[in-house]
Structures are given as structure tokens and as C-alpha cells.
Write a protein that holds these residues in place. Structure first.
Motif, PDB file in Angstrom:
ATOM      1  N   PRO A  21     -33.493  18.644 -14.046  1.00  0.00           N
ATOM      2  CA  PRO A  21     -32.807  19.879 -13.613  1.00  0.00           C
ATOM      3  C   PRO A  21     -32.321  19.894 -12.015  1.00  0.00           C
ATOM      4  CG  PRO A  21     -34.476  20.593 -15.037  1.00  0.00           C
ATOM      5  CD  PRO A  21     -34.843  19.199 -14.674  1.00  0.00           C
ATOM      6  N   ARG A  22     -33.447  19.371 -11.268  1.00  0.00           N
ATOM      7  CA  ARG A  22     -33.118  19.713  -9.636  1.00  0.00           C
ATOM      8  C   ARG A  22     -32.319  18.495  -9.119  1.00  0.00           C
ATOM      9  NH1 ARG A  22     -38.880  22.584  -7.891  1.00  0.00           N
ATOM     10  NH2 ARG A  22     -38.519  24.186  -9.317  1.00  0.00           N
ATOM     11  N   ARG A  23     -31.720  17.750  -9.979  1.00  0.00           N
ATOM     12  CA  ARG A  23     -31.194  16.537  -9.618  1.00  0.00           C
ATOM     13  C   ARG A  23     -29.743  16.825  -8.659  1.00  0.00           C
ATOM     14  NH1 ARG A  23     -28.330  11.966 -13.440  1.00  0.00           N
ATOM     15  NH2 ARG A  23     -27.565  10.796 -11.829  1.00  0.00           N
ATOM     16  N   GLY A  24     -29.153  18.120  -9.020  1.00  0.00           N
ATOM     17  CA  GLY A  24     -28.169  18.488  -8.547  1.00  0.00           C
ATOM     18  C   GLY A  24     -26.625  18.280  -9.302  1.00  0.00           C
ATOM     19  N   ALA A  25     -26.910  18.073 -10.828  1.00  0.00           N
ATOM     20  CA  ALA A  25     -25.883  18.020 -11.645  1.00  0.00           C
ATOM     21  C   ALA A  25     -25.054  19.123 -11.708  1.00  0.00           C
ATOM     22  CB  ALA A  25     -26.384  17.624 -12.858  1.00  0.00           C
ATOM     23  N   LEU A  26     -23.923  19.190 -12.128  1.00  0.00           N
ATOM     24  CA  LEU A  26     -23.246  20.323 -12.371  1.00  0.00           C
ATOM     25  C   LEU A  26     -23.220  20.806 -13.897  1.00  0.00           C
ATOM     26  CD1 LEU A  26     -21.668  22.286 -10.587  1.00  0.00           C
ATOM     27  CD2 LEU A  26     -19.691  20.834 -10.866  1.00  0.00           C
ATOM     28  N   VAL A  27     -23.816  21.792 -14.257  1.00  0.00           N
ATOM     29  CA  VAL A  27     -24.320  22.073 -15.507  1.00  0.00           C
ATOM     30  C   VAL A  27     -23.731  23.587 -15.717  1.00  0.00           C
ATOM     31  CG1 VAL A  27     -25.757  22.086 -17.399  1.00  0.00           C
ATOM     32  CG2 VAL A  27     -25.839  20.217 -16.158  1.00  0.00           C
ATOM     33  N   LEU A  28     -22.915  23.724 -16.746  1.00  0.00           N
ATOM     34  CA  LEU A  28     -22.465  25.241 -16.725  1.00  0.00           C
ATOM     35  C   LEU A  28     -22.746  25.563 -18.358  1.00  0.00           C
ATOM     36  CD1 LEU A  28     -20.181  27.434 -15.242  1.00  0.00           C
ATOM     37  CD2 LEU A  28     -19.275  26.643 -17.501  1.00  0.00           C
ATOM     38  N   ALA A  29     -23.399  27.055 -18.243  1.00  0.00           N
ATOM     39  CA  ALA A  29     -23.689  27.605 -19.716  1.00  0.00           C
ATOM     40  C   ALA A  29     -22.745  28.766 -20.001  1.00  0.00           C
ATOM     41  CB  ALA A  29     -25.081  28.004 -19.745  1.00  0.00           C
ATOM     42  N   ASP A  30     -22.131  28.669 -21.157  1.00  0.00           N
ATOM     43  CA  ASP A  30     -21.232  29.891 -21.644  1.00  0.00           C
ATOM     44  C   ASP A  30     -22.053  30.669 -22.640  1.00  0.00           C
ATOM     45  OD1 ASP A  30     -19.529  31.549 -23.162  1.00  0.00           O
ATOM     46  OD2 ASP A  30     -17.798  30.096 -23.060  1.00  0.00           O
ATOM     47  N   LEU A  73     -13.513  27.593 -16.852  1.00  0.00           N
ATOM     48  CA  LEU A  73     -13.862  29.059 -15.861  1.00  0.00           C
ATOM     49  C   LEU A  73     -15.222  28.830 -15.039  1.00  0.00           C
ATOM     50  CD1 LEU A  73     -12.820  31.904 -15.425  1.00  0.00           C
ATOM     51  CD2 LEU A  73     -14.252  32.698 -17.162  1.00  0.00           C
ATOM     52  N   MET A  74     -15.074  28.681 -13.865  1.00  0.00           N
ATOM     53  CA  MET A  74     -16.277  28.422 -13.100  1.00  0.00           C
ATOM     54  C   MET A  74     -16.626  29.823 -12.251  1.00  0.00           C
ATOM     55  SD  MET A  74     -17.373  25.290 -13.560  1.00  0.00           S
ATOM     56  CE  MET A  74     -18.164  24.661 -11.959  1.00  0.00           C
ATOM     57  N   PRO A  75     -17.931  30.018 -11.819  1.00  0.00           N
ATOM     58  CA  PRO A  75     -18.119  30.889 -10.820  1.00  0.00           C
ATOM     59  C   PRO A  75     -17.536  30.580  -9.392  1.00  0.00           C
ATOM     60  CG  PRO A  75     -19.931  30.066 -11.915  1.00  0.00           C
ATOM     61  CD  PRO A  75     -18.908  29.370 -12.349  1.00  0.00           C
ATOM     62  N   ALA A  76     -17.123  31.577  -8.916  1.00  0.00           N
ATOM     63  CA  ALA A  76     -16.117  31.549  -7.539  1.00  0.00           C
ATOM     64  C   ALA A  76     -17.278  30.700  -6.401  1.00  0.00           C
ATOM     65  CB  ALA A  76     -15.832  32.572  -6.892  1.00  0.00           C
ATOM     66  N   VAL A 124     -20.233  34.122 -19.261  1.00  0.00           N
ATOM     67  CA  VAL A 124     -19.475  33.114 -19.695  1.00  0.00           C
ATOM     68  C   VAL A 124     -19.135  31.867 -18.715  1.00  0.00           C
ATOM     69  CG1 VAL A 124     -18.057  34.373 -21.296  1.00  0.00           C
ATOM     70  CG2 VAL A 124     -17.247  34.152 -19.209  1.00  0.00           C
ATOM     71  N   ALA A 125     -19.775  31.932 -17.512  1.00  0.00           N
ATOM     72  CA  ALA A 125     -19.694  30.991 -16.445  1.00  0.00           C
ATOM     73  C   ALA A 125     -20.878  31.216 -15.700  1.00  0.00           C
ATOM     74  CB  ALA A 125     -18.462  31.362 -15.599  1.00  0.00           C
ATOM     75  N   ASP A 126     -21.954  30.454 -16.106  1.00  0.00           N
ATOM     76  CA  ASP A 126     -23.550  30.528 -15.582  1.00  0.00           C
ATOM     77  C   ASP A 126     -23.796  29.261 -15.236  1.00  0.00           C
ATOM     78  OD1 ASP A 126     -25.883  31.341 -14.970  1.00  0.00           O
ATOM     79  OD2 ASP A 126     -26.775  31.597 -16.798  1.00  0.00           O
ATOM     80  N   LEU A 127     -23.916  28.898 -13.997  1.00  0.00           N
ATOM     81  CA  LEU A 127     -24.260  27.281 -13.434  1.00  0.00           C
ATOM     82  C   LEU A 127     -25.718  27.625 -13.679  1.00  0.00           C
ATOM     83  CD1 LEU A 127     -21.863  26.945 -10.367  1.00  0.00           C
ATOM     84  CD2 LEU A 127     -21.876  25.262 -12.519  1.00  0.00           C
ATOM     85  N   ILE A 128     -26.276  26.653 -14.553  1.00  0.00           N
ATOM     86  CA  ILE A 128     -27.752  26.631 -14.563  1.00  0.00           C
ATOM     87  C   ILE A 128     -28.188  25.221 -13.536  1.00  0.00           C
ATOM     88  CG2 ILE A 128     -27.814  27.703 -16.799  1.00  0.00           C
ATOM     89  CD1 ILE A 128     -28.226  25.048 -18.267  1.00  0.00           C
ATOM     90  N   SER A 129     -27.271  24.569 -13.473  1.00  0.00           N
ATOM     91  CA  SER A 129     -27.699  23.465 -12.340  1.00  0.00           C
ATOM     92  C   SER A 129     -26.384  23.139 -11.444  1.00  0.00           C
ATOM     93  CB  SER A 129     -28.189  22.231 -13.123  1.00  0.00           C
ATOM     94  OG  SER A 129     -28.429  21.051 -12.289  1.00  0.00           O
ATOM     95  N   TYR A 130     -26.856  22.999 -10.035  1.00  0.00           N
ATOM     96  CA  TYR A 130     -25.566  22.667  -9.322  1.00  0.00           C
ATOM     97  C   TYR A 130     -26.333  21.971  -7.974  1.00  0.00           C
ATOM     98  CZ  TYR A 130     -27.401  27.207  -7.743  1.00  0.00           C
ATOM     99  OH  TYR A 130     -28.118  28.406  -7.032  1.00  0.00           O
ATOM    100  N   PRO A 131     -25.446  21.325  -7.274  1.00  0.00           N
ATOM    101  CA  PRO A 131     -25.958  20.774  -6.175  1.00  0.00           C
ATOM    102  C   PRO A 131     -26.458  21.692  -5.129  1.00  0.00           C
ATOM    103  CG  PRO A 131     -23.574  20.423  -6.112  1.00  0.00           C
ATOM    104  CD  PRO A 131     -24.044  21.005  -7.316  1.00  0.00           C
TER     105      PRO A 131
END
Length: 157
Positions: A64-73, A107-110, A118-125
Motif C-alpha cells: 500500500p505504500r508503493r505510491g499506486a493510485l487507488v481510489l475507493a467509492d 471523479l477524483m479528489p481535487a 465516492v472519491a476516497d484515495l486510499i493510496s497515492y504517491p
């Protein structure tokens, strides 16, 4: 000198559980979202139900800490995993999967700090790094290895 306890890395399932802090921010409604075109920087792979997507990330041992872009709705129960643009074709036709590419928007977080149900980034860089896009063929292989209890196609958001 005593050894300090090692911090454990949260699992994908842990990250997908909205914290009380996140839920409180959602209630206040102060976070912003925007529509982002797919197929330019990444394709989005929608996986439903969400637990199936989380299971495949865990099975593939993608940290999960790899910096992948993963979004939860959380409202639709769908997980979005970003892969290289144009590579999502290998996932087309898999149960519970829908590929969003050119001509689609997500739909992504700004910002990475903004989050909604509906746009919860659970993993990001982190630290200004570009997102680590997951290999679509590896994701497809992992999904083929999971039991099928998913709908024909992930819901449209």
C-alpha cells in the motif's frame, strides 16, 4: 538501548475502512472533487465488489505504500486501480471489472488531502512523485485467480 517497535504497514483492507476523521470531514462537506479524463495519464480499472479489488492487491503483494493510485467509492462499493493508459484492454470481459479509458472521466479528489465517500484515495504517491501505475496484465492475472462472486461488470459511476 531498547529497540523501538516496528510500525506495521496497513493492509489494503485497513486503508479502505474510512476513519472517523474522514467520515467527519465528509459530513462537513468541505472537500472538493473534480472530473479527470481517463486514458491520458492512466486508465482506471473499476473492480466490484470493492473487497475483490482489495483481495487482488493483497494477493499480488502490492504494498500500500508503493505510491499506486487507488481510489475507493464507498457508496457504490467499487475500487478503482490506475494502470498505464491504453493497457486496460487485457482486463475487458473479466467479471466485476470495467475499464475507463479515453472518452471516460473519473471523479477524483481535487487534492490528495480532499476525500469524499465516492472519491476516497486510499493510496497515492507521496513527496511529489508520479503515481506508480500497476501493470494491467498482472492485475488481470490476479483477478483471474480469485473466485468469481462479482457482478458481470462494475457499476458506472
Amino acid at each position: 538501548m531498547a529497540n523501538s517497535p516496528k510500525r506495521s504497514t496497513p493492509t489494503w483492507h485497513d486503508l479502505a475502512q474510512p476513519s472517523t476523521d474522514k467520515q467527519a470531514r465528509w459530513v462537513r462537506g468541505l472537500n472538493r472533487t473534480r472530473w479527470i479524463p481517463c486514458g491520458k495519464e492512466w486508465d482506471a480499472v473499476a473492480i466490484a465488489p470493492m473487497d475483490r479489488g482489495l483481495d487482488v492487491l493483497a494477493a499480488l503483494r502490492i504494498g500500500p505504500r508503493r505510491g499506486a493510485l487507488v481510489l475507493a467509492d464507498h457508496l457504490r462499493g467499487t475500487l478503482y486501480v490506475m494502470v498505464a493508459p491504453g493497457s486496460g484492454d487485457v482486463l475487458v470481459g473479466l467479471p466485476g471489472v470495467r475499464v475507463l479509458s479515453s472518452g471516460s472521466e473519473l471523479l477524483m479528489p481535487a487534492t490528495y488531502e480532499d476525500t469524499t465517500a465516492v472519491a476516497d484515495l486510499i493510496s497515492y504517491p507521496r513527496g511529489g512523485e508520479p503515481p506508480a501505475l500497476l501493470p494491467a496484465d498482472r492485475l488481470a492475472q490476479g483477478l483471474r485467480g480469485l473466485p468469481v462472486d462479482a457482478p458481470e461488470e462494475a457499476p458506472v459511476s
